[in-house]
Design an enzyme around this catalytic site. Structure first.
Site, PDB file in Angstrom:
ATOM      1  N   PHE A 150       0.802  -1.235   0.000  1.00  0.00           N
ATOM      2  CA  PHE A 150       0.000   0.000   0.000  1.00  0.00           C
ATOM      3  C   PHE A 150       0.827   1.272   0.000  1.00  0.00           C
ATOM      4  CE2 PHE A 150       0.684  -0.064   4.635  1.00  0.00           C
ATOM      5  CZ  PHE A 150       0.863   1.289   4.892  1.00  0.00           C
ATOM      6  N   LYS A 174      -1.358  -6.726  -9.579  1.00  0.00           N
ATOM      7  CA  LYS A 174      -2.384  -6.816  -8.516  1.00  0.00           C
ATOM      8  C   LYS A 174      -2.017  -5.748  -7.488  1.00  0.00           C
ATOM      9  CE  LYS A 174      -3.205  -8.107  -4.786  1.00  0.00           C
ATOM     10  NZ  LYS A 174      -3.553  -7.187  -3.654  1.00  0.00           N
ATOM     11  N   CYS A 282       9.516   1.650   3.674  1.00  0.00           N
ATOM     12  CA  CYS A 282      10.347   0.499   4.051  1.00  0.00           C
ATOM     13  C   CYS A 282      11.771   0.963   4.297  1.00  0.00           C
ATOM     14  CB  CYS A 282      10.303  -0.573   2.978  1.00  0.00           C
ATOM     15  SG  CYS A 282      11.082  -0.036   1.477  1.00  0.00           S
TER      16      CYS A 282
END
Ligand code: NAD
Length: 490
Positions: A150, A174, A282
């Protein structure tokens, strides 16, 4: 009005037959503005089969012709940058400038992949034996898939997609079920490229949709970015099904602050690394290890910077920290701060329970500074994924490096110092794939691979640059002999 998102399959916008949808809620305003369908295995099958058909022709399109689509895509992304950035902020909460920054990196990846005619070149040797030549070609794999997280809904699919396309593969994207709208808008641009149907497709969904992709016999390779448990599970299932996989996982990134560091620069850069994107990078630095006499000056300045950070709605001017992804995520982060307290840490700046005026329903987590965090405790090792910075202390560089290396993740580690020798020792001995020296977010440019290690990465070849080219191609060796005497005489 809420929009029910569509899939893009075989060159057509397609309404998913799924009865189950998830709401997409702007985390900064709590407005429900879209619904994402959870596509079925049958819908994955339709896309995979369309890709397999498209691949037969697409792989034969010459590379210089394939990249023409990327030049066009770059232009469309540039022209729509502000619109895409706004969408990105609306669905994931980060600031408008942060959204623009991630889209800029997406475009850089398109630019790098435009070099594919050179990047995917093989190599050869004449006369490996008398009259025999040997060649190595790179050929595309076929149908590939990208499973996205996300937190960078615009950028992360682009660590892979431009390379897959340019090397002659087909790809099914996806998007994250939490932030699928930016990719919907990106595919509205892709729809204008005039690509053959089935080359690039978008299938929305969550875990079941991913599992259908992982189990589909036609899909040859899976690129995934997300949390470590999901990355590990997706890597294992892909491998069990004979697929090539590259899965980038979670992180808990430490930084050493040496006594000779320029404290003002370190504070400014580290505050942005820890609290920018609401700590949901991240590559966010979330553990600060002060060395020797760095302890007091850094702690004082960083505490001030933590309190000074401007939190607010990402589309408003001057905001430095936007919303976290959801109310659940805010509650989870606040709970983890409670765990830190229970472990003996002190909450020296407490960002819990605060609201942004005018956006009281938004999921805002204010920057939080934890001090005296026990190095062996849960908080020192757990990815919080919010604007929370943990302080620890050691006496020497060697102790600091040992502390950095004593953890499961290996995404990034940084050092702030004025000493070249300390920086060199750190960069040589630290177990992490991305190292920053006086840098707070050591994000590799598109022309370098994104090198996570350990529990931050499952696979061999990372996203971006030459690693992506290698991942999306397989090598074919041709050894050939053409004796003169077999040739027709002219
Ligand atoms: P997530 O793991 O919840 O989801 C990522 C993707 O995997 C989604 O598309 C989701 O549908 C799918 N998924 C989740 N669980 C699955 C399962 N068990 N089986 C099959 N599919 C599954 O991650 P997120 O919350 O969307 O993203 C945040 C995480 O991503 C953080 O941990 C962050 O550190 C990590 N991340 C890593 C990098 C990197 O480069 N290493 C970059 C960005 C984000």
């Amino acid at each position: 009005m809420t929009q029910r998102l569509l899939n893009y399959v075989n060159g057509q916008w397609t309404e998913s037959k799924a009865t189950e949808c998830l709401p997409i809620i702007n985390p900064g305003t709590a407005e429900h503005f879209a619904d994402v369908p959870l596509s079925s295995a049958q819908e994955v099958d339709t896309a995979a089969k369309a890709a397999a058909v498209a691949f037969r022709e697409w792989r034969r399109v010459p590379a210089p012709d394939r990249i023409q689509y990327l030049f066009k895509l770059k232009q469309l992304l540039e022209e729509n940058l502000d619109f895409l950035a706004r969408t990105c902020t609306e669905e994931c909460g980060k600031t408008f400038n942060e959204s623009k920054g991630e889209l800029r990196r997406a475009i850089e990846n398109v630019e790098v992949a435009c070099g594919i005619p050179m990047l995917m070149q093989g190599r050869n040797n004449e006369d490996i034996a008398r009259g025999i030549d040997e060649h190595m070609f790179r050929q595309p794999l076929g149908v590939t898939a990208m499973i996205a997280p996300f937190n960078f809904p615009g950028m992360i699919p682009f660590w892979f997609l431009p390379y897959a396309l340019a090397t002659g593969n087909c790809m099914i994207v996806k998007p994250s079920e939490k932030c699928p709208v930016t990719q919907q808008r990106v595919f509205e641009l892709i729809d204008h490229l005039g690509l053959p149907p089935g080359v690039l497709q978008l299938v929305n969904g969550a875990r079941d949709t991913v599992e259908a992709i992982l189990d589909h016999p036609v899909v040859r390779a899976v690129s995934m970015v997300g949390s470590t448990p999901a990355a590990r599970a997706i890597y294992a299932r892909s491998a069990a099904n004979g697929k090539r996989a590259q899965c980038q996982g979670g992180a808990k990134n430490p930084v050493l602050i040496m006594p000779d560091a320029d404290m003002e620069t370190a504070t400014r850069i580290l505050a942005d690394s820890a609290y920018g994107c609401a700590g949901q990078r991240c590559l966010a630095l979330s553990v600060g290890i002060t060395v020797g006499e760095a302890k007091e000056p850094f702690r004082k300045r960083f505490s001030e910077a933590t309190q000074a950070r401007k939190v607010g709605y990402g589309l408003e001017e001057g905001v430095e920290t936007g919303a976290v992804i959801s109310a659940e995520s805010k509650a989870r982060i606040e709970k983890l701060i409670g765990v830190a307290e229970a472990e003996g840490a002190s909450v020296s700046v407490d960002g819990r329970g605060q609201k942004v005026p005018g956006y009281e329903q938004g999921s805002y987590m204010f920057p939080t500074l934890l001090d005296h965090v026990p190095p062996q405790g849960e908080i020192a090792k757990t990815e919080i994924f919010g604007p929370v910075f943990s302080l620890m202390h050691v006496d020497t560089l060697e102790e600091g490096i040992a502390m950095v290396n004593d953890r499961a993740f290996g995404n990034m580690a940084c050092i702030f110092t004025a000493s070249g020798a300390a920086a060199r020792q750190f960069r040589t001995e630290t177990h992490a794939g991305n190292i920053g020296v006086n840098i707070g977010v050591a994000a590799p440019m598109a022309f370098f691979p994104f090198s996570g290690w350990a529990d931050s990465f499952f696979g061999d070849l990372h996203g971006q640059a030459e690693h992506a080219v290698e991942f999306f191609t397989e090598t074919k060796i041709v050894v050939e002999r053409w004796p003169k005497e077999w040739s027709r005489k002219f």
